[in-house]
Design an enzyme around this catalytic site. Sequence first.
Site, PDB file in Angstrom:
ATOM      1  N   ASP A   1       0.863  -1.179   0.000  1.00 57.03           N
ATOM      2  CA  ASP A   1       0.000   0.000   0.000  1.00 57.03           C
ATOM      3  C   ASP A   1       0.905   1.237   0.000  1.00 57.03           C
ATOM      4  O   ASP A   1       1.630   1.480   0.966  1.00 57.03           O
ATOM      5  CB  ASP A   1      -0.903  -0.014   1.244  1.00 57.03           C
ATOM      6  CG  ASP A   1      -2.033   1.003   1.164  1.00 57.03           C
ATOM      7  OD1 ASP A   1      -2.042   1.805   0.207  1.00 57.03           O
ATOM      8  OD2 ASP A   1      -2.894   0.993   2.051  1.00 57.03           O
TER       9      ASP A   1
ATOM     10  N   ASP B   1      -2.768   2.441  -6.075  1.00 63.03           N
ATOM     11  CA  ASP B   1      -1.690   2.459  -5.092  1.00 63.03           C
ATOM     12  C   ASP B   1      -1.574   1.214  -4.223  1.00 63.03           C
ATOM     13  O   ASP B   1      -0.830   1.221  -3.244  1.00 63.03           O
ATOM     14  CB  ASP B   1      -1.843   3.685  -4.185  1.00 63.03           C
ATOM     15  CG  ASP B   1      -3.174   3.697  -3.451  1.00 63.03           C
ATOM     16  OD1 ASP B   1      -4.085   2.957  -3.865  1.00 63.03           O
ATOM     17  OD2 ASP B   1      -3.305   4.445  -2.470  1.00 63.03           O
ATOM     18  N   GLU B   2      -2.285   0.160  -4.557  1.00 62.08           N
ATOM     19  CA  GLU B   2      -2.167  -1.041  -3.726  1.00 62.08           C
ATOM     20  C   GLU B   2      -2.483  -2.308  -4.505  1.00 62.08           C
ATOM     21  O   GLU B   2      -3.156  -2.276  -5.536  1.00 62.08           O
ATOM     22  CB  GLU B   2      -3.063  -0.936  -2.491  1.00 62.08           C
ATOM     23  CG  GLU B   2      -4.540  -0.861  -2.796  1.00 62.08           C
ATOM     24  CD  GLU B   2      -5.393  -0.839  -1.531  1.00 62.08           C
ATOM     25  OE1 GLU B   2      -5.219  -1.730  -0.666  1.00 62.08           O
ATOM     26  OE2 GLU B   2      -6.241   0.060  -1.427  1.00 62.08           O
TER      27      GLU B   2
END
Length: 377
Positions: free
Chosen positions: A12, A102-103
């Site tokens: 993350d 983003d993850e």
Amino acid sequence: MKSNKRIILHYDMDAFYASVEIRDRPNLRGKPVIVGTSVITTCNYEARKYGLHSAMSVAKARGLCPNGIYLKVDKEKYSRVSKQIKNLVLRLTNKVEFIALDEGFVEITDIIKSYLSYEVFAEKFKRGIFKNTGLTCSIGIGYNKLSAKLASDAKKPGGVTFIKDIGEFADFISDKGVKLIPGIGKKTQEILGLKNIVQVSDVLKISLQELRSILGYNRGEMIYEYCRGIDNRKVSSESKTHSISNERTYLSPLEDKEFIWSEFLNLLVKTHKRLKIQKFHTKTLTLKVRYLDRKIITKSKSMNITTQNIETLKKLMLELFEEIDLEKKIKLLGINLGNLSENKEYQLSFKNIENIKKERKIQELKEKINNFRKNIV
């Protein structure tokens, strides 16, 4: 290690949008940075000290943090950086499920055998991303997706946490509040709170049947299992796109019918462009409207066959547009293309063909009646 044991990593990126902006403008380092136009999409940890968080209105944020650096969202830039990160992860394995810019989840069951420990692998993973992007991330490694996700949230920013088995999961979770469990939002918290169920340990004291009666059959079962560290979901590297959509929120409410139609057309053009780039055909079109009083309506219509033809979609959209109440002030417009198919050529079924024939006959009959009436007059 047992052969049937899975090892999942969840990464993350830390305050992703804000971190990208700070990386590109080092003079922002150490200052509260907030990214968002009307609502905060993300803010760095300096801004969070003022009580700011994602989904908070920027107006409220300015009141709490008047000296913050407020920036507009640059989706294209963040998408480019996200693609760079994804390509780095894919060098390791294709057993990856990207769940946001983003993850993502990465199955490392086989990969990690080449490393001395979880710690060594996690640090190398973090260093690789930082070296290539200048950005930091938090890492969680667990025995399933649930444990990996909770582990990555445990020590942000830049932390590394491991939950290697159900025993470690029980130690990690038992003294935590129920809101930590995925699937338990504000409303579910309120429902559980009425039953004095506040901690995960409280959930563990009640039966599956009782939890189902409180939250419903499926959600009750999911929460029952999650609180016990049970999660059999696989890392799905074949994340299929079920729909493509675009929305726009307006600062000033919309009232003019022609302008609203032109905005819907602009949204259709943007969405259609994405449809073509991703080489999909669509069968269902949905219009979304949010009024000034926050009421949301949707209007949908499906076709007999899939299409990529924008003129066909415009006609369908016009039919739906006529069904929308335009007397009320509008704050948001959205369009969604669903029932996507990757087939370039759609093979009509016999039923489709018969329906089309019937429609043509009806149209021909209507034209004959109209011509007949004209001749009489």
